[in-house]
Design an enzyme around this catalytic site. Sequence first.
Site: not given
Length: 647
Positions: A249-250
């Site tokens: 993620d991210e």
Amino acid sequence: MLLQGSSSLNPESINSYYSENNETVRGIAKLFKKIENEKDSPVKITIDDASNINTEGYHLKIDNEKISITAKDNAGAMYGLITLSQLIQDAVDQNVNLPMVDIEDFPLLAYRAIHLDVKHHMETLDYYYELMDRLAAYKINGIIAEVEDKIKYVRQPKVASEDALTIEEWEKLSKYAKERNIEISPLVQGIGHASFVLKHDEYRELRDDPESDWAFNPLDPKTYEVQFDLYLDALEALPDGKYLHIGGDEVHTSGRQSEKSALELQLIWLDKVCKFAEEQGRIPIFWDDMPLKHANVYRPMFDRNISPEKVDSIWETNEHELVKFIDKFPKNCVYMRWNYQTPETYGNLKAMEWFSSHGFQVMGATAGQTRWSLMPQNEGNISNIRSFALSSIEKNLDGLLLTLWDDDSPHFELYIRGIIAFSEYTWSGDQRTKEEFKEAYRQRTFGSEFSGNEYAFIDRLEGPVAHWKNALLIEGKQRNQLRKLEDPLSEASIELPSKNAKGEWAKKHEKRLENARKQLAELDTVEQRIALLKKESNRNPYTLEMYEQVTKLVQFSYEGLLKLETYDLATGDTENAALEDIKKMNTDFDELREKLETVYAKARVLNKPANYILDQDHHTHNANQSLNFDWQFYPEMLLLEKIQTIE
């Protein structure tokens, strides 16, 4: 559950069982200290894999003189015994015989997992073992352990923190959990969130951006040599889980001028790590946010005001950005759709349906803790947990994960109410309202006489804690941003009253002081409730100790503001007394901190090793801002430092 009146069974006499499946049941019964298998026992346990009872379900019947538990599998028998133990506990507390009941119970979601995030600290090993017993009692059957540097890696030893658990210690805990129907699977961050690896000079060459320790370069073969070594050690440490959570993620990768898009780069990485997971017999789990961001369909998931028609229009315009790469999305992967505040939105459901309609496995992730300081807020996020659980049941998904982020690192004991709410709604669905759940929580945690709303001190504590976060800082400054400032003492810490401008400080901070008085009144009520429960309840004393320490820390900050007001308004002889009271705050704080750390340390390892390297802290995590426990008190310490300059 059919209530049929009271039986003739004294709860304190239930200390044995009888089962023809003795060897199987013995281990389960031992968890409840009912270890004697006696033919004349009133408790009969039957495990029948041909039964039409659901997996993990059970049938518990208490009649006038006998108790029967029937289950298809070991887990169901264990959960039946758990329910019986709760009924026994309630009957003992109320000094009555066991009720006559007929209960058929089973989970509505198969996989009910919590997140154990240890990136910024460890609990004591004893606490983890005790936690496994409690999670079993809550009918949690999975853990995703975000291990980061808290495994003593053998293949890449430089990554391991000095205070990490050995592979053998993790494996022993995993076996203990498995005996309680809890499978622990590792989460080892891969392409991004990689600071725990890339902060070390030895791995600097693997950075996507040479100036940032955040993300690996997905085009460097050595990236995979390191990551696969970490995976192998983590799988050996946690051998009983079926998943390998790979994070993802991210992340925004540059590819170092490769001319590949960020989405292509992530899919290159995802393909390699998913194949590796499959070779190891694990199902990979991947946070799904980055592909959705790259395709510009992400934001509607978090907007309650956007219409379904608008969401459909956004997807119609941008879906081709996903479809053109669809053959590169691994089919063996679970795409985990995390949404902590708005799981009910059409945009969130639309994203999940896109993955499932294209043949991908989908699972949701809710949260019991996000970026809340000191304790979870928003009633432990119960409403959103409930919403995501119910939609997961409705969509016939396999399970749900409760994330418990350690970013601002409240004590794990303060997550428990949210965990129990998650257990309630993933197991039983929409059987109780939020208020009914909270009443049941108080009854189970503190005793039947303390279930009423007058004992809802956790909810009452949330407001004071929320305002406390930045109460001692200049307006607009944030507790978690202090490490980023060049001079936080002058840039962020609230100024002190001036002897040459009496009353001006109090006038300037009138609203802040009014709020401090309001919060202290609320804290006084909370303190009284906790004191009463500590005296009258014989359940969960450590939980009460923890909330008590939170209350006292928050009180200290608000009381400090009022002492500054008193000094600002004091004249003549009262000025010296007010100044003395302010100066005494240092001693008061030392005593408060010593007590708080003593209570916290019963379950938490407070300090990082002396040689620990703090990473670049891209997301400004409070718990990543000092080696000792100073980060918890940083604004308070700044104020006390300023106070020493008053003459």
